[in-house]
Design a protein around this motif. Structure first.
Motif, PDB file in Angstrom:
ATOM      1  N   LYS A   1       0.129   9.693  -4.594  1.00  0.00           N
ATOM      2  CA  LYS A   1      -0.603  10.610  -3.723  1.00  0.00           C
ATOM      3  C   LYS A   1      -2.091  10.361  -3.944  1.00  0.00           C
ATOM      4  CE  LYS A   1      -0.800  14.746  -6.573  1.00  0.00           C
ATOM      5  NZ  LYS A   1      -0.557  16.167  -6.642  1.00  0.00           N
ATOM      6  N   THR A   2      -2.840  10.469  -2.875  1.00  0.00           N
ATOM      7  CA  THR A   2      -4.226  10.006  -2.873  1.00  0.00           C
ATOM      8  C   THR A   2      -5.150  11.068  -2.304  1.00  0.00           C
ATOM      9  OG1 THR A   2      -3.428   7.741  -2.558  1.00  0.00           O
ATOM     10  CG2 THR A   2      -5.735   8.158  -2.012  1.00  0.00           C
ATOM     11  N   LEU A   3      -6.328  11.180  -2.899  1.00  0.00           N
ATOM     12  CA  LEU A   3      -7.386  12.034  -2.386  1.00  0.00           C
ATOM     13  C   LEU A   3      -8.533  11.143  -1.941  1.00  0.00           C
ATOM     14  CD1 LEU A   3      -8.836  14.787  -1.969  1.00  0.00           C
ATOM     15  CD2 LEU A   3      -9.604  14.596  -4.352  1.00  0.00           C
ATOM     16  N   VAL A   4      -8.956  11.303  -0.696  1.00  0.00           N
ATOM     17  CA  VAL A   4     -10.104  10.572  -0.161  1.00  0.00           C
ATOM     18  C   VAL A   4     -11.176  11.602   0.168  1.00  0.00           C
ATOM     19  CG1 VAL A   4     -10.963   9.090   1.699  1.00  0.00           C
ATOM     20  CG2 VAL A   4      -8.651   8.745   0.784  1.00  0.00           C
TER      21      VAL A   4
ATOM     22  N   THR B   1       2.212   4.817   6.244  1.00  0.00           N
ATOM     23  CA  THR B   1       3.145   4.183   5.307  1.00  0.00           C
ATOM     24  C   THR B   1       3.864   5.196   4.418  1.00  0.00           C
ATOM     25  OG1 THR B   1       1.396   3.777   3.681  1.00  0.00           O
ATOM     26  CG2 THR B   1       1.852   2.012   5.261  1.00  0.00           C
ATOM     27  N   GLY B   2       3.607   6.485   4.641  1.00  0.00           N
ATOM     28  CA  GLY B   2       4.330   7.515   3.916  1.00  0.00           C
ATOM     29  C   GLY B   2       3.679   8.006   2.634  1.00  0.00           C
ATOM     30  N   VAL B   3       2.459   7.554   2.352  1.00  0.00           N
ATOM     31  CA  VAL B   3       1.752   8.027   1.163  1.00  0.00           C
ATOM     32  C   VAL B   3       1.205   9.433   1.440  1.00  0.00           C
ATOM     33  CG1 VAL B   3      -0.225   7.627  -0.370  1.00  0.00           C
ATOM     34  CG2 VAL B   3       1.132   5.691   0.445  1.00  0.00           C
ATOM     35  N   ALA B   4       1.399  10.331   0.503  1.00  0.00           N
ATOM     36  CA  ALA B   4       0.830  11.674   0.618  1.00  0.00           C
ATOM     37  C   ALA B   4      -0.671  11.560   0.377  1.00  0.00           C
ATOM     38  CB  ALA B   4       1.464  12.613  -0.399  1.00  0.00           C
TER      39      ALA B   4
ATOM     40  N   LEU C   1      -8.311   4.125   6.395  1.00  0.00           N
ATOM     41  CA  LEU C   1      -7.474   4.093   5.199  1.00  0.00           C
ATOM     42  C   LEU C   1      -6.550   5.298   5.165  1.00  0.00           C
ATOM     43  CD1 LEU C   1      -6.597   2.987   2.445  1.00  0.00           C
ATOM     44  CD2 LEU C   1      -8.535   4.229   1.447  1.00  0.00           C
ATOM     45  N   VAL C   2      -7.081   6.464   5.438  1.00  0.00           N
ATOM     46  CA  VAL C   2      -6.266   7.685   5.457  1.00  0.00           C
ATOM     47  C   VAL C   2      -5.134   7.540   6.468  1.00  0.00           C
ATOM     48  CG1 VAL C   2      -6.304  10.141   6.079  1.00  0.00           C
ATOM     49  CG2 VAL C   2      -8.080   9.203   4.590  1.00  0.00           C
ATOM     50  N   ASP C   3      -5.449   7.047   7.657  1.00  0.00           N
ATOM     51  CA  ASP C   3      -4.418   6.851   8.684  1.00  0.00           C
ATOM     52  C   ASP C   3      -3.352   5.865   8.208  1.00  0.00           C
ATOM     53  OD1 ASP C   3      -5.682   8.612  10.400  1.00  0.00           O
ATOM     54  OD2 ASP C   3      -6.636   7.037  11.599  1.00  0.00           O
ATOM     55  N   ARG C   4      -3.788   4.754   7.617  1.00  0.00           N
ATOM     56  CA  ARG C   4      -2.833   3.736   7.148  1.00  0.00           C
ATOM     57  C   ARG C   4      -1.938   4.299   6.045  1.00  0.00           C
ATOM     58  NH1 ARG C   4      -2.871  -1.765   4.793  1.00  0.00           N
ATOM     59  NH2 ARG C   4      -0.674  -2.262   4.874  1.00  0.00           N
TER      60      ARG C   4
ATOM     61  N   ILE D   1       0.829  -1.215   0.000  1.00  0.00           N
ATOM     62  CA  ILE D   1       0.000   0.000   0.000  1.00  0.00           C
ATOM     63  C   ILE D   1       0.864   1.265   0.000  1.00  0.00           C
ATOM     64  CG2 ILE D   1      -0.298   0.195   2.509  1.00  0.00           C
ATOM     65  CD1 ILE D   1      -3.259   0.912   1.911  1.00  0.00           C
ATOM     66  N   GLU D   2       2.069   1.149   0.515  1.00  0.00           N
ATOM     67  CA  GLU D   2       2.972   2.302   0.552  1.00  0.00           C
ATOM     68  C   GLU D   2       3.425   2.735  -0.834  1.00  0.00           C
ATOM     69  OE1 GLU D   2       5.481  -1.338   0.613  1.00  0.00           O
ATOM     70  OE2 GLU D   2       3.725  -0.735   1.738  1.00  0.00           O
TER      71      GLU D   2
END
Length: 106
Positions: A42-45, A67-70, A60-63, A37-38
């Motif tokens: 970059k992801t928008l939720v 893991t270092g995902v923006a 999901l946002v916390d995870r 998942i890392e």
């Protein structure tokens, strides 16, 4: 008229989504369970205050952050799941679509 004993949103969800992968824990259903998942970009939720999936979205946002995902998380007050199709009715819908477009352009 739909017979409620033979049809429900759960039945629709199972047939349309879950039944194709066989498990509610499958990464295609629950992205939080995806291997590596890392490596996600970059992801928008976007979620609604009254979305029944809101807590899952927040996990999901916390995870992703752990893991270092923006990740950017926008939670709109006063709306439910799928509110973005309410353009013209819910002002949050238009704003969410504008934010999504802006995110994609960045």
């Amino acid at each position: 008229m739909v017979n409620s004993s033979s049809f429900s949103s759960d039945t629709l969800a199972w047939g349309s989504y879950f039944g194709t992968v066989g498990s509610l824990e499958h990464p295609l259903i629950a992205v939080i369970n995806a291997p590596d998942i890392e490596r996600l970009p970059k992801t928008l939720v976007i979620s609604g205050e009254f979305d029944p999936l809101r807590l899952s979205n927040e996990k999901l946002v916390d995870r992703l952050r752990q893991t270092g995902v923006a990740v950017t998380h926008l939670r709109y007050n006063g709306v439910t799941h799928g509110f973005v199709d309410q353009v013209g009715y819910a002002p949050q819908a238009e704003d969410a679509l504008k934010e999504a477009a802006k995110f994609i352009k960045e």
